[in-house]
Design a protein around this motif. Structure first.
Motif, mmCIF file in Angstrom:
data_model
loop_
_atom_site.group_PDB
_atom_site.id
_atom_site.type_symbol
_atom_site.label_atom_id
_atom_site.label_comp_id
_atom_site.label_asym_id
_atom_site.label_seq_id
_atom_site.Cartn_x
_atom_site.Cartn_y
_atom_site.Cartn_z
ATOM 1 N N LEU A 1 0.839 -1.211 0.000
ATOM 2 C CA LEU A 1 0.000 0.000 0.000
ATOM 3 C C LEU A 1 0.871 1.257 0.000
ATOM 4 N N ASN A 2 1.967 1.230 0.758
ATOM 5 C CA ASN A 2 2.907 2.355 0.730
ATOM 6 C C ASN A 2 3.530 2.511 -0.651
ATOM 7 N N CYS A 3 3.873 1.400 -1.287
ATOM 8 C CA CYS A 3 4.437 1.461 -2.639
ATOM 9 C C CYS A 3 3.423 2.041 -3.627
ATOM 10 N N MET A 4 2.170 1.653 -3.486
ATOM 11 C CA MET A 4 1.133 2.216 -4.358
ATOM 12 C C MET A 4 0.989 3.720 -4.122
ATOM 13 N N PHE A 5 1.084 4.149 -2.874
ATOM 14 C CA PHE A 5 1.030 5.581 -2.575
ATOM 15 C C PHE A 5 2.182 6.309 -3.253
ATOM 16 N N LEU A 6 3.390 5.739 -3.174
ATOM 17 C CA LEU A 6 4.553 6.370 -3.799
ATOM 18 C C LEU A 6 4.371 6.476 -5.312
ATOM 19 N N ILE A 7 3.879 5.421 -5.935
ATOM 20 C CA ILE A 7 3.650 5.465 -7.376
ATOM 21 C C ILE A 7 2.590 6.511 -7.711
ATOM 22 N N GLY A 8 1.539 6.582 -6.919
ATOM 23 C CA GLY A 8 0.518 7.603 -7.134
ATOM 24 C C GLY A 8 1.087 9.007 -7.009
ATOM 25 N N THR A 9 1.975 9.205 -6.043
ATOM 26 C CA THR A 9 2.635 10.505 -5.879
ATOM 27 C C THR A 9 3.455 10.853 -7.108
ATOM 28 N N TRP A 10 4.181 9.868 -7.631
ATOM 29 C CA TRP A 10 4.998 10.117 -8.815
ATOM 30 C C TRP A 10 4.144 10.407 -10.037
ATOM 31 N N LEU A 11 3.037 9.704 -10.189
ATOM 32 C CA LEU A 11 2.146 9.972 -11.324
ATOM 33 C C LEU A 11 1.539 11.367 -11.227
ATOM 34 N N TYR A 12 1.136 11.758 -10.032
ATOM 35 C CA TYR A 12 0.588 13.099 -9.835
ATOM 36 C C TYR A 12 1.647 14.164 -10.151
ATOM 37 N N SER A 13 2.861 13.956 -9.670
ATOM 38 C CA SER A 13 3.944 14.918 -9.944
ATOM 39 C C SER A 13 4.230 14.999 -11.439
ATOM 40 N N SER A 14 4.182 13.867 -12.104
ATOM 41 C CA SER A 14 4.435 13.855 -13.553
ATOM 42 C C SER A 14 3.364 14.627 -14.305
ATOM 43 N N THR A 15 2.108 14.449 -13.929
ATOM 44 C CA THR A 15 1.044 15.178 -14.619
ATOM 45 C C THR A 15 1.153 16.674 -14.352
ATOM 46 N N GLN A 16 1.517 17.054 -13.134
ATOM 47 C CA GLN A 16 1.699 18.473 -12.829
ATOM 48 C C GLN A 16 2.853 19.060 -13.636
ATOM 49 N N LEU A 17 3.939 18.305 -13.752
ATOM 50 C CA LEU A 17 5.096 18.764 -14.520
ATOM 51 C C LEU A 17 4.746 18.909 -15.998
ATOM 52 N N MET A 18 4.008 17.954 -16.545
ATOM 53 C CA MET A 18 3.611 18.049 -17.955
ATOM 54 C C MET A 18 2.674 19.224 -18.190
ATOM 55 N N ALA A 19 1.759 19.459 -17.268
ATOM 56 C CA ALA A 19 0.847 20.595 -17.409
ATOM 57 C C ALA A 19 1.615 21.916 -17.346
ATOM 58 N N ASN A 20 2.572 22.014 -16.426
ATOM 59 C CA ASN A 20 3.381 23.235 -16.325
ATOM 60 C C ASN A 20 4.225 23.448 -17.575
ATOM 61 N N LEU A 21 4.769 22.368 -18.120
ATOM 62 C CA LEU A 21 5.574 22.475 -19.333
ATOM 63 C C LEU A 21 4.724 22.954 -20.501
#
Length: 158
Positions: free
Chosen positions: A103-123
């Motif tokens: 469950l912690n690993c899934m949280f970390l992956i979710g955090t990374w996916l969210y950060s990636s989408t934010q980075l792509m939107a900012n770009l």
């Protein structure tokens, strides 16, 4: 048999299995504290990707070795536990050890996916702003660079 313990044949489902566990056993309290600390570390390190990657790999290694941990614990349970929980199917270790880690690993992956989408939107926002700035600076004729991803060609403005 200790008072409060139930026979193995009395366990009819997952919830009765969970009810049969002595959650006040000191090593189980320690394991729960470790899970709480791990979850806290994952939450507090949202902005530190390197730490999160290291934590993720350590957690996955722990799950990978859970079968070996289960075998070791099954042979040495008397040294740290009041009851023998460690079955050959691994239900107990999966429940109290692997599931919280995953469950912690899934949280970390979710955090990374969210950060990636934010980075792509900012770009993309920055690309659009740059294109608009170029159009404002050069409203008449001439060539304008096209945003990255469009072949790096130049176009004629009209």
């Amino acid at each position: 048999m200790h008072p409060g313990q139930i026979e193995v044949n009395e366990i009819t489902g997952y919830w009765t299995f969970l009810a049969s566990i002595d959650w006040l056993d000191p090593w189980l309290i320690g394991l729960i504290c470790i899970h709480i600390l791990t979850t806290s570390a994952a939450l507090l390190s949202r902005n530190n990707t390197n730490f999160q990657v290291s934590l993720f790999l350590v957690l996955l290694l722990a799950v990978y070795f859970s079968e070996g941990i289960n075998e070791y614990a099954a042979t040495n349970w008397k040294t740290f536990s009041k009851q023998q929980y460690f079955d050959s199917n691994g239900l107990f270790i999966s429940t109290v050890f692997s599931i919280p880690i995953l469950l912690n690993c899934m949280f970390l992956i979710g955090t990374w996916l969210y950060s990636s989408t934010q980075l792509m939107a900012n770009l993309k926002t920055a690309q659009i702003k740059e294109r608009l700035r170029q159009e404002r600076l050069n409203p008449s004729g001439g060539t304008l660079p096209v945003a990255a991803g469009e072949g790096g060609k130049t176009i004629k403005s009209e």
